[in-house]
Design a protein around this motif. Structure first.
Motif, mmCIF file in Angstrom:
data_model
loop_
_atom_site.group_PDB
_atom_site.id
_atom_site.type_symbol
_atom_site.label_atom_id
_atom_site.label_comp_id
_atom_site.label_asym_id
_atom_site.label_seq_id
_atom_site.Cartn_x
_atom_site.Cartn_y
_atom_site.Cartn_z
ATOM 1 N N LEU A 1 0.843 -1.230 0.098
ATOM 2 C CA LEU A 1 -0.130 0.055 0.101
ATOM 3 C C LEU A 1 0.942 1.328 0.210
ATOM 4 C CD1 LEU A 1 -2.731 -1.216 2.601
ATOM 5 C CD2 LEU A 1 -2.955 -0.772 0.304
ATOM 6 N N VAL A 2 2.187 1.222 0.364
ATOM 7 C CA VAL A 2 2.864 2.402 0.397
ATOM 8 C C VAL A 2 4.224 2.080 -0.211
ATOM 9 C CG1 VAL A 2 2.206 2.668 3.032
ATOM 10 C CG2 VAL A 2 4.265 1.488 2.583
ATOM 11 N N SER A 3 4.829 3.284 -0.606
ATOM 12 C CA SER A 3 6.074 3.171 -1.557
ATOM 13 C C SER A 3 7.255 3.473 -0.381
ATOM 14 C CB SER A 3 6.263 4.006 -2.418
ATOM 15 O OG SER A 3 5.812 5.127 -2.321
ATOM 16 N N ALA A 4 7.234 3.641 1.026
ATOM 17 C CA ALA A 4 8.416 3.446 1.806
ATOM 18 C C ALA A 4 8.682 2.427 2.199
ATOM 19 C CB ALA A 4 7.698 4.645 2.898
ATOM 20 N N PRO A 5 9.940 2.100 2.694
ATOM 21 C CA PRO A 5 10.214 0.801 3.170
ATOM 22 C C PRO A 5 9.395 0.778 4.401
ATOM 23 C CG PRO A 5 12.166 2.480 3.273
ATOM 24 C CD PRO A 5 10.925 3.193 2.778
#
Ligand SMILES: Nc1ncnc2c1ncn2[C@@H]1O[C@H](COP(=O)(O)O)[C@@H](O)[C@H]1O
Ligand SMILES: Nc1ncnc2c1ncn2[C@@H]1O[C@H](COP(=O)(O)O)[C@@H](O)[C@H]1O
Ligand SMILES: Nc1ncnc2c1ncn2[C@@H]1O[C@H](COP(=O)(O)O)[C@@H](O)[C@H]1O
Ligand SMILES: Nc1ncnc2c1ncn2[C@@H]1O[C@H](COP(=O)(O)O)[C@@H](O)[C@H]1O
Ligand SMILES: [Mg+2]
Ligand SMILES: [Mg+2]
Ligand SMILES: [Mg+2]
Ligand SMILES: [Mg+2]
Ligand SMILES: [Mg+2]
Ligand SMILES: [Mg+2]
Ligand SMILES: [Mg+2]
Ligand SMILES: [Mg+2]
Lengths: 203, 203, 203, 203, 203, 203, 203, 203
Positions: free
Chosen positions: G147-151
């Motif tokens: 759902l997110v592009s952060a690690p």
């Protein structure tokens, strides 16, 4: 309640205070709830908030409201291989009952005494689903699944010592059952086994 | 021969050359010998040196001399849970026979079809010792040990896949047999199971 | 009693109340019974119901009636590798004796001091079956099986620490014994080892 | 060479091309080197670049230069429990020799035939260090360590099947040796065992 | 004493009574003895019988007689990766000292602070053998073995949690050390590590 | 046929000859049969004897007779987490269909793209039982079981590498599903999952 | 302080006395320090020496000085799958905060109730890094990473029983996350997860 | 592409036909894509459809389009402990580069030769994130994390044999790294390590 069934609260990893708090919320909201794997202290905390709840100390379950719903669906037969597997078997039975099924419990029918299994054949064959709780060699689900055409829910228990490895031996045995139709749940997970059985026997 | 029984040569970890060399020594010394877990190439190397040896390709055994000794002691009954367990069961049977016992082999009597086990009850009860080879759930030794008063030698097999873990599942099941009187040997160790059975049935 | 031998009650997973109840039933029915893996509290509960029972606190066994049957069959020699393996070895010895065998116990004959093993060679060779209880490296059954032609029942114990993994190290060692004729039972299962030995030595 | 000993190249995870490249570098630099766990193809690639190297196909070692250094320090005795452990034992022996030690190899002295171990007692007691390669039950290092006062380097091998688990059974057995003075290295690590032995026997 | 070294009594699996009995025997026989893994109660029981013994509560060792022998052989350097590994490191140091070696202990030199390891380089390189006790990642023996040409005895400890698995993580790390010359002993086995080091450093 | 369902023959551990023999028996007896885990060679052997059988090479199943029975009971929805799980998912679907159920297959709906799961919500909620085949993290059954009130049959697959350990990672994940109502079967056991689903959806 | 961050003291394997000593040294030196996995007794010992420290009993952390540094870098969002995972999640949050990051904690968003995860989507997408603490099936990191592009830093917890194996089930699940971008740390290692997150979010 | 990064196709569990089909779809849709763990046959199938793709046979990666995006964010340094770890290290480097980062690769800097690590200190300290690929003892990430303040992504490799257990030894070692700031991914998962590093170094 999740999907029309009572909520369940796994007490074990929670403090008595956390359990008391949840019980108070249940009392306030009026949500039918099962408290599972409750220590005596945790059970007392629940009963303090929900004095009319039902406590089964063998199954370590507290159910509120105390009365199970009027049963629908098919019969759930729960089989305990040894007397030491009874707490898990009873937890499964209570769960199925509070999810709205008729249940019947049969105790001490291990494979070392086949006549005891065979003596319950009519009951086993009348079930919509059979739950089998067994530790040690975990051989009973294979035998039962070979005798009935209903699905069998196998609950491995941590009964045993040494190379039983806390329930790993019966878990593996059940996953490799030589008769098809065996559904396996986690070690000592009577709640999960009873819940699954209730869903299977819903019609 | 160690303790009056034929020597045994475990071929598997040896090269064909090593096996050929040993066979030549056996031929020279005249020592009764069992070559176990022999590949077709290894078996051919043995037969080249010992042309009158007996080769059982299913059991992967080459026995020399071909004739087993005149049987003494009690009856060894070997039970194969499934047809896929047959190589191991047959290796056990041959070993017991070449150690000087009468043997009888029963195939495909898994616990999923209890009537098949029960149909052999008289034979099982006539045995001095019963060897049971089973993979997957490894449930058969528990059932057999509950039906007979003779010791049961349980040989787990690597038949199965996934969580059978190459025979670990039946091994653990057998170590935790809920009926007493079950002696366990290594996975796929038909030779060891047959040898132990022959020692037990020596009188 | 199952198959002519005394009943056995595995006390460990049972409550003191459950054990007391079973002892009362035994007293009423007069069934010869072994109570195994009994805590001091469980043993006291058995003795309250069966005051003339025999309690061996080292083996954690309570036997009723106190007198073992007149021995028949062959000699069962029980070997304890270290003094720390004694409880398991003693449980095996008592079980074999109450199943009707003559028994002899030898203590502290680990493989690190081979002369101690070799010093008992005559006794070992006079046995119909040898039971070996060993923890840590579990090397003793291999050594003993290489010295005698009788079957060896190997009981791995949980003595040790670290990579002994609660008895897994000797269990694996015994399953891979490089001498044939080794029958393995569960970790710390002195009862099972003694029972198997009694069956083997029945003739 | 690291710390005065020859370099070592672990061939197994490298392509034939990579090994050939390294051999060419060795030839150019003139560094004494051991190529270990070399397949026949890898060995051929080394010999193409270093035609006067010594190749031992059993040990899977290629050594350059072919002549081992003049030996110094104490005697390294290498013991192979079974003939199938020979490749590992031989790798250990060669490594110790190319690191500058006198070595002696003894084959097939498993614990199932104690007289064979005891027959080499004088040699074993003359060693500055004993390397023992054993698979299956891994019992031999315990026995040897109980007989000598020099340190014992135990090399578990992957010889065996089933519950030997690729060398885990003897590895655990050796880590739990009931005699002190046992140094364990990785499964099948004859190179490591020989290297360690050479360091121990340096004085 | 076995092979010229003091006897060792592993107290852990023994009752206080058993330990007291052994201490009394030691007092009577005058055998130099190390009592290892002793609880405070067990240590008190030893001191009651051998009042002039030396008790090191950190190492959990009681040594009798209190004075170590005059040192011979080479220097044993013991390195503790973290302060939590100190009990094991200290047990190793004491064992080596009571077996007759000069010893030096260095604490808290984990690989996360390389400068601390490098700061002791001269000491490390002056040792005949280095013992390294380390838990968690068990990385220190690889680093040390790359810095010195003496053998390194690696003692994995159970310090850590989760995927340290009671010392399995450092044990595997040490068995796979990428520098040769690492001898591994059982998890938390300071006694074994010190004993092995003393044997290595005997000359 | 066992309990009214077609017989199943696990081809994998059998030789092509054995499979051919069984196929001939099936042809003679006219018993509806599923041949599972069939290699191309084994499938060809079956088709030689039962030329009008249906062969699905992806599922590795041969079914005879080719026509599935007229469906009864509830809908079985089979979900494949990734395209690599398709063989197992398809084996489950075919099994359920040949046991007499309506089936629907949905492919590539892993949890890393939740919208794909949520896009099938109506279909999932119309099922009497959902079968989910997933490897790697095995997270999909938990998500699906939280979305539907029907039971979920979770089939872990061996898709993945490294710490997937041949399906152990998703197996454990599924046994610990944080939503109740998840029935687990053996790794890659599409047949078992489809059989169980058919029994559950029988009414 | 190591690399500009506060020092950390792992209290668990240390005695109360050792912890008190370290706290006194911290007070003397004035080094910012986190005491982690502190029992109530250990926490009291720290507070005795550093009376103005901050103690979080849920996280089992004592931080000195009590005030976290002025935050820099990106936002660290910490997600607790269940309420039982809170101690680990809170330990991660506190660590990140005392290393100088802004943090936000979200509790009880397990995958069995997807709407709860989806309800926090904006917050999750505003994070520079998301820490997810989860036990049992460990499925949440896969879902969040999709759902997110952060690690995503995944912290498996020991919450669960039976085949959760003390956190092994979620650990394996997380290592096999089917969405890329998941960084795994040790079981229950909230400190490590928070530390890693703070380093990632430093810019 | 998921979240702005190229798509990835895990080729290993797919047939050559499936891979060819996906490559054709990629060609049609023009989606930047990485094909990972591609056999030579699978790579050829991709190149047939995407003739201008870049194929790195060591990394087993095919990237399309061949040109990586203009780099943004911080530097990713990739360290390979041994030459045998190069394929995994190179897969990580390529992945990070195709996700838009500057990368630098350093090979053969194992902990057994500390000077090699220390010789790259300036480069290591200039990185926004360091990826370390290591097999056997997996000790390098601990050492690197102690030297730099950037996060370290640890990729265990299956290089090694015996008790390396296909990468389990370095995996456990890395999960227990005694320096904080170590992010672990699956065994041999260079793709995952490079992806995570690219996300961390995005700013
Ligand atoms: N110490 C023991 N270890 C393993 N099995 C035992 C032990 N003691 C008794 N048993 C077996 O457990 C059965 C009794 O189980 P239960 O009825 O639960 O007490 C007996 O028939 C024995 O076969
Ligand atoms: N057979 C072996 N087993 C274990 N380690 C080895 C072996 N052969 C060589 N090594 C070690 O691996 C290092 C060489 O690794 P490499 O540079 O990858 O060839 C040597 O310095 C040795 O320490
Ligand atoms: N801490 C220890 N760890 C492992 N083995 C030990 C230890 N202490 C003593 N031993 C060994 O155990 C033997 C004594 O065993 P026991 O007679 O049961 O006390 C000694 O001879 C030592 O070889
Ligand atoms: N080498 C790899 N290791 C682990 N995961 C990968 C790898 N390559 C691709 N993936 C993941 O697997 C997904 C693709 O799976 P699939 O659709 O089966 O090809 C991608 O979105 C990645 O997240
Ligand atoms: Mg059935
Ligand atoms: Mg019986
Ligand atoms: Mg023998
Ligand atoms: Mg010795
Ligand atoms: Mg060195
Ligand atoms: Mg549901
Ligand atoms: Mg993501
Ligand atoms: Mg760092």
């Amino acid at each position: 309640a999740r999907r029309g069934y009572p909520e369940a609260v796994l007490c074990e990893p929670k403090s008595v205070e956390q359990v008391a708090l949840i019980a108070a919320e249940v009392a306030a909201a009026g949500t039918p709830t099962l408290f599972t794997r409750a220590t005596p202290e945790q059970a007392a905390a629940v009963l303090a908030a929900l004095s009319d709840a039902h406590h089964d100390p063998v199954a370590r379950v507290v159910a509120w409201p105390a009365a199970a719903p009027e049963p629908t669906g098919g019969l759930v037969v729960v089989v305990s291989a040894g007397t030491s597997d009874l707490p898990v078997a009873r937890e499964a039975e209570l769960t199925a009952r509070y999810l709205g099924r008729r249940t019947q419990l049969v105790v001490d029918v291990g494979v070392a005494g086949l006549h005891r299994v065979l003596g319950h054949l009519d009951l086993l064959r009348s079930a919509r689903v059979v739950v089998v709780a067994a530790g040690m060699d975990g051989a009973l689900p294979s035998v039962v699944a070979g005798l009935v055409s209903a699905p069998v829910v196998a609950v491995p228990t941590s009964v045993g010592y040494g190379a039983a490895f806390g329930g790993v031996a019966p878990l593996l045995s059940m996953l490799n059952a030589c008769a098809p139709g065996v559904a396996v749940v986690n070690i000592d997970n009577g709640y999960g086994g009873g819940h699954l059985a209730a869903q299977i026997a819903s019609s």
